[in-house]
Motif scaffolding. Structure first.
Motif, mmCIF file in Angstrom:
data_model
loop_
_atom_site.group_PDB
_atom_site.id
_atom_site.type_symbol
_atom_site.label_atom_id
_atom_site.label_comp_id
_atom_site.label_asym_id
_atom_site.label_seq_id
_atom_site.Cartn_x
_atom_site.Cartn_y
_atom_site.Cartn_z
ATOM 1 N N ARG A 1 20.367 23.803 45.998
ATOM 2 C CA ARG A 1 21.647 24.489 46.195
ATOM 3 C C ARG A 1 22.372 24.477 44.855
ATOM 4 N N LEU A 2 22.879 25.616 44.432
ATOM 5 C CA LEU A 2 23.718 25.673 43.239
ATOM 6 C C LEU A 2 25.166 25.676 43.686
ATOM 7 N N ASN A 3 25.968 24.775 43.126
ATOM 8 C CA ASN A 3 27.387 24.715 43.498
ATOM 9 C C ASN A 3 28.262 25.127 42.322
ATOM 10 N N PHE A 4 29.085 26.116 42.570
ATOM 11 C CA PHE A 4 29.950 26.732 41.559
ATOM 12 C C PHE A 4 31.383 26.251 41.789
ATOM 13 N N THR A 5 31.973 25.597 40.789
ATOM 14 C CA THR A 5 33.378 25.206 40.872
ATOM 15 C C THR A 5 34.224 26.259 40.166
ATOM 16 N N ALA A 6 35.066 26.931 40.935
ATOM 17 C CA ALA A 6 35.858 28.047 40.396
ATOM 18 C C ALA A 6 37.112 27.541 39.699
ATOM 19 N N THR A 7 37.285 27.930 38.443
ATOM 20 C CA THR A 7 38.491 27.643 37.667
ATOM 21 C C THR A 7 38.986 28.950 37.042
ATOM 22 N N HIS A 8 40.052 28.867 36.272
ATOM 23 C CA HIS A 8 40.563 30.058 35.586
ATOM 24 C C HIS A 8 39.594 30.551 34.520
ATOM 25 N N LEU A 9 38.663 29.698 34.104
ATOM 26 C CA LEU A 9 37.724 30.066 33.045
ATOM 27 C C LEU A 9 36.539 30.882 33.555
ATOM 28 N N ASN A 10 36.198 30.712 34.824
ATOM 29 C CA ASN A 10 35.004 31.396 35.338
ATOM 30 C C ASN A 10 35.267 32.205 36.606
ATOM 31 N N GLN A 11 36.529 32.441 36.940
ATOM 32 C CA GLN A 11 36.869 33.085 38.210
ATOM 33 C C GLN A 11 36.361 34.519 38.305
ATOM 34 N N TYR A 12 36.081 35.155 37.159
ATOM 35 C CA TYR A 12 35.545 36.516 37.183
ATOM 36 C C TYR A 12 34.025 36.533 37.058
ATOM 37 N N ASP A 13 33.422 35.346 37.070
ATOM 38 C CA ASP A 13 31.972 35.225 36.879
ATOM 39 C C ASP A 13 31.267 34.770 38.161
ATOM 40 N N ILE A 14 31.988 34.712 39.269
ATOM 41 C CA ILE A 14 31.400 34.206 40.514
ATOM 42 C C ILE A 14 30.272 35.108 40.993
ATOM 43 N N ILE A 15 30.511 36.398 41.074
ATOM 44 C CA ILE A 15 29.495 37.314 41.588
ATOM 45 C C ILE A 15 28.263 37.330 40.681
ATOM 46 N N ASP A 16 28.471 37.310 39.368
ATOM 47 C CA ASP A 16 27.328 37.310 38.446
ATOM 48 C C ASP A 16 26.541 36.001 38.544
ATOM 49 N N SER A 17 27.242 34.907 38.806
ATOM 50 C CA SER A 17 26.550 33.622 38.976
ATOM 51 C C SER A 17 25.736 33.623 40.266
ATOM 52 N N TYR A 18 26.267 34.262 41.320
ATOM 53 C CA TYR A 18 25.500 34.383 42.565
ATOM 54 C C TYR A 18 24.248 35.236 42.321
ATOM 55 N N LYS A 19 24.390 36.304 41.567
ATOM 56 C CA LYS A 19 23.237 37.146 41.233
ATOM 57 C C LYS A 19 22.182 36.335 40.468
ATOM 58 N N LYS A 20 22.668 35.452 39.594
ATOM 59 C CA LYS A 20 21.747 34.581 38.852
ATOM 60 C C LYS A 20 21.036 33.627 39.810
ATOM 61 N N ALA A 21 21.771 33.100 40.785
ATOM 62 C CA ALA A 21 21.178 32.202 41.781
ATOM 63 C C ALA A 21 20.100 32.927 42.592
#
Length: 380
Positions: free
Chosen positions: A185-205
């Motif tokens: 399982r990959l766990n993504f902690t959302a902050t102001h630094l990566n809040q626009y990268d969530i969907i791309d990180s899911y695509k990477k997963a």
């Protein structure tokens, strides 16, 4: 907050916890028995076990409370034997970074000798092919799982949040874990630094073919306390909504944890009060700190919740402490609070118990972060 409707519909679905399937099934059967006989057990079902506070990363959002103590291997064996006698079902090994311990593989062997279901939380930076092949021989690859902290789809964002240049090495290790048949399982902690990268990180997963991608909003504890309010709520929800759409046709499942404020923003005051304002909780979880201190979870590290020390106290002393604190551990009464007429109570059940205690020294209060009805604090 229009995004919330789609997100709520998604959360309302009975999405199987395929990454924790075995543990959840056993615990659910056990809990149904407890409910049937209206029993509160003193024993935990699920343990978060911090085997070290040391870490090789300096993540900007880290909520971990650092303690210098690191248990010896012998102390951990004593603790595992006590937990086995208490009929614990599941252990999550965490840190710090567990793989900083030279004896971590031996610890995992001892966990599995006692037939606990196992999860390991790691940043995966210290793994290699030899270690991963040994892990595959130790764990039950059909049921056990590795959670890897994964907050970015590229090295630039990863560096900003994790302050590390190990991104590609971690990607290689994720691939190796999967190659050896280990659930990830990959766990993504959302902050102001990566809040626009969530969907791309899911695509990477999805590209990596992991079992699950989960998102946690940064928690306002320790380092995270200064970052919590910096996250753009609309941007966060928009990214989550895109992930939900993407998940419909993906074998990599998606899970999200929505913070209280997102619900309280859309709360409506009901004419008829909610029923069942007294919540009765079973002692499902314990969190064991690196010095052996036992608390219900990471948000309740206060004297009133302290249950003893897994290394120093015998089982009888620990359970006596549970007896003395059963009200604060197992009950929460929000009768007469603003929760009673809140349309969102079913979603949050009063919010975070630890935050309520920190602010009011009382668990029978709503989460102070609730902004329902333009009121940050309960006025009853």
């Amino acid at each position: 907050m229009n995004n919330l409707k789609k997100i709520e519909e998604y959360l309302d679905k009975d999405i199987p916890y395929i990454d924790r399937n075995s543990s959840y099934k056993m615990i659910e059967i056990y809990r149904k028995d407890l409910e049937k006989y209206e029993t509160i057990t003193k024993f935990p079902m699920w343990i978060g076990f911090k085997v070290t506070s040391k870490c090789n990363f300096k993540c900007i959002h880290c909520w971990v409370q650092r303690r210098e103590n690191e248990p010896s291997f012998e102390e951990i064996i004593v603790a595992l034997d006590k937990l086995k006698k208490m009929s614990v079902m599941h252990i999550t090994i965490t840190g710090g970074e567990p793989f900083l311990r030279k004896d971590i593989l031996e610890i995992l062997r001892e966990v599995k000798k006692r037939r606990f279901n196992l999860e390991v939380f790691t940043n995966a930076s210290l793994l290699n092919k030899k270690i991963i092949s040994e892990i595959a021989d130790i764990i039950d690859i059909n049921n056990d799982l590795f959670q890897v902290s994964f907050d970015a789809s590229n090295e630039n964002i990863f560096m900003k949040q994790r302050l590390s240049t190990n991104y590609e090495h971690i990607i290689d290790n994720i691939k190796l874990l999967i190659e050896y048949g280990i659930k990830v399982r990959l766990n993504f902690t959302a902050t102001h630094l990566n809040q626009y990268d969530i969907i791309d990180s899911y695509k990477k997963a999805i590209e990596l073919k992991v079992l699950m991608f989960s998102i946690s909003h940064v928690y306002d504890l320790n380092n995270g306390s200064t970052l919590y309010d910096l996250v753009d709520k609309e941007a966060f929800l928009k990214q989550v909504e895109e992930c939900i759409t993407l998940s419909q046709n993906s074998s990599t499942k998606f899970r999200v944890f929505i913070p209280l404020e997102y619900y309280s923003l859309k709360a409506i005051e009901r004419k008829n009060p909610n029923n069942d304002m007294i919540k009765r909780n079973y002692i499902q979880d314990w969190f064991i700190h690196s010095d052996g201190s036992i608390y219900p979870d990471v948000t309740t590290e206060y004297d009133d919740f302290y249950l003893g020390n897994i290394y120093k106290d015998n089982i009888e002393i620990i359970l006596n402490n549970v007896d003395k604190k059963i009200d604060i551990l197992c009950y929460r009464d929000l009768t007469g609070s603003k929760c009673e007429k809140c349309s969102e109570y079913k979603n949050c059940e009063g919010g975070d118990k630890g935050r309520a205690y920190k602010e009011f020294h009382n668990v029978n209060k709503p989460d102070p972060r609730c902004i329902a009805f333009n009121d940050n604090h309960d006025k009853r």
